[in-house]
Write a protein that holds these residues in place. Sequence first.
Motif, PDB file in Angstrom:
ATOM      1  N   SER A  96      -7.135   4.124  -1.888  1.00  9.23           N
ATOM      2  CA  SER A  96      -5.902   3.348  -2.008  1.00  9.23           C
ATOM      3  C   SER A  96      -5.786   2.693  -3.381  1.00  9.23           C
ATOM      4  O   SER A  96      -6.731   2.067  -3.872  1.00  9.23           O
ATOM      5  N   ASN A 149      -3.689  10.683  -3.211  1.00 14.02           N
ATOM      6  CA  ASN A 149      -3.362   9.456  -2.488  1.00 14.02           C
ATOM      7  C   ASN A 149      -2.255   9.679  -1.463  1.00 14.02           C
ATOM      8  O   ASN A 149      -2.300   9.154  -0.348  1.00 14.02           O
ATOM      9  N   ASN A 209      -2.627   9.372   2.865  1.00 12.74           N
ATOM     10  CA  ASN A 209      -1.707   8.662   3.760  1.00 12.74           C
ATOM     11  C   ASN A 209      -1.016   9.612   4.726  1.00 12.74           C
ATOM     12  O   ASN A 209      -0.798   9.273   5.893  1.00 12.74           O
ATOM     13  N   GLU A 213       3.357   3.453   2.334  1.00 10.37           N
ATOM     14  CA  GLU A 213       2.590   3.724   1.120  1.00 10.37           C
ATOM     15  C   GLU A 213       3.098   4.985   0.418  1.00 10.37           C
ATOM     16  O   GLU A 213       3.155   5.044  -0.812  1.00 10.37           O
TER      17      GLU A 213
END
Length: 563
Positions: free
Chosen positions: A403, A420, A424, A455
């Motif tokens: 993260s 990333n 997610n 996110e």
Amino acid sequence: MSASRQQPGLACEECRKKKLRCDRRRPQCNQCEDSGTACYVNQVRSPRGPKKGHLKALRNRIATLESIINCDQSKPEDTSKGEGCVQIEEISHILSPSQEYLFSTTMSEASALSSSYEESSLTMDSLPDPDDLSDMIEADLDQLYFDRVHPITPMLHQARYFYWSRRCNKPDSHACLQLAMWAMAAAASAHLQHMRESLYRRARSKLEALDNDIEAASAATLQAAQAWLLITHYEFRYMGYRRAWLTAGRAFRIIQLAKLHEIDRLNEVGVAISLPDIWVEAEEKRRTYWLAYCLDRFLNITDEWPLSLHEEALCTYLPASEGDFQHGRPSVTTFLYDAIEDSGNKILPTFAETIVLTTLCWHSVTFHRITPDTDPSSTLSSIFWKRHARLYQMVQQRLMLLSLPASSPELHDPMRLFTNMLANSAVLWFYNIMEALNAEIDDQMLLVPLYSAYEVVSLAKPLVRSSFFKAHPFSPMLLYLSAKFLKSHPDSASTEDKLQRVEELKKALRVLQGGNNLALNYLDLLESEHSHKWCNLSPLGGLVVSDAEQSEASFFFDIMNLF
């Protein structure tokens, strides 16, 4: 009349370099004698005249113009106005200067010229000939490839490429790879867009010629596999999904033939570490295999098609860091399943993290396939759900390690940004499986995937700020998954806030659609009139439609019936 100060012949190189008047004295002119330098005369001078390939390009345009004029004279006088307009566009395109020699073209002008080229009906011979590219264009294409394409296809060692690329007698497989690289590079450039189609066609034509002679030594080399992988990426971005899927099969078969899945089965680690050149060569093979490995899963996850590259016989180390690879610093990595079991302890190199997360996402697919049709309280069902919980825990552990805030400089790396987003999205993947299997879910469990969806929305902002040329080709898949999740799952946020987040995802898709047909397809799905009817979509079964909408289902499945 005094004698001439200048003798007949060529000026020496020293005088030419300093732009001085050379008296041509031999064996040494006065200027070189006074300065004490060697007086050297180069007897072989390049001929003056047009640049290389310019005359051939002019002849091609003249020949095409003559054919259009002859065709026009042979038609009846009542030719339709529309056909005349098409011919005028073709003639103006032919008479325009060759874009290979225009280096000051603006982005808007290049886009207009590219559109004019794609709409015209010129033959293959009128396109820029890759054999006639100037050294400046070739250098520009090489630089564009390693700046914009390599970050999302990190399989080539830059120094090794430049070593063999300048050779005149390079093997056919190397020439195919170079053309495929240039096609991808031209597609990632605004001012070289007009060249990408010609480069792609010639690269594919040469590769198919290699396939016709499969017994040849160059037909199943590492470079042939790399070239087919780049051609697959090109077709996936700018052509059809099914065409790219079929092309990928050629790369997979060559990789299997070369046994890249087990290159570390017999290799001695100590020997490879002590010899950097051998390690770099083996690392390039590993990266080629892993790029195909991820591509195989992303291409097949949409329709649950069987894989070509399986994990059972896998014996290849995960790729090292990009810095170690490019600088030839041998390092010891780990195997895939060791890295998965070690989830939550350390961050792997970016490419290796993408491989691990891709594997976990595919395991969610196989998990859904082997769902036991038994009583939930049975022993088999209990083992089944424990395995799912363990995989879901691994995904969340990797997400905690990876993260980063959307403003982090590390996200300027396209592969890091995609990793990333993938972490997610993997959380959404596993949660959708729980819903598809009617597992017991409370409001508290919904918070984790909901946070992951938010996110992805924040990570979409760097995509908007950066060039769409550098975005990972499968980024639209993850944006679409998050947008669909937000549409189908209510939360405490207001409806207006949720719609704003979905609009941000649509904005990112609009940015990406300039260089990725998949983004355009997903954007059409989100903006379709049936988008408000989506509720609980299985991550594997395609769009859930009513009986009245069955006639339109084929449209969705043909585009890409993901999730």
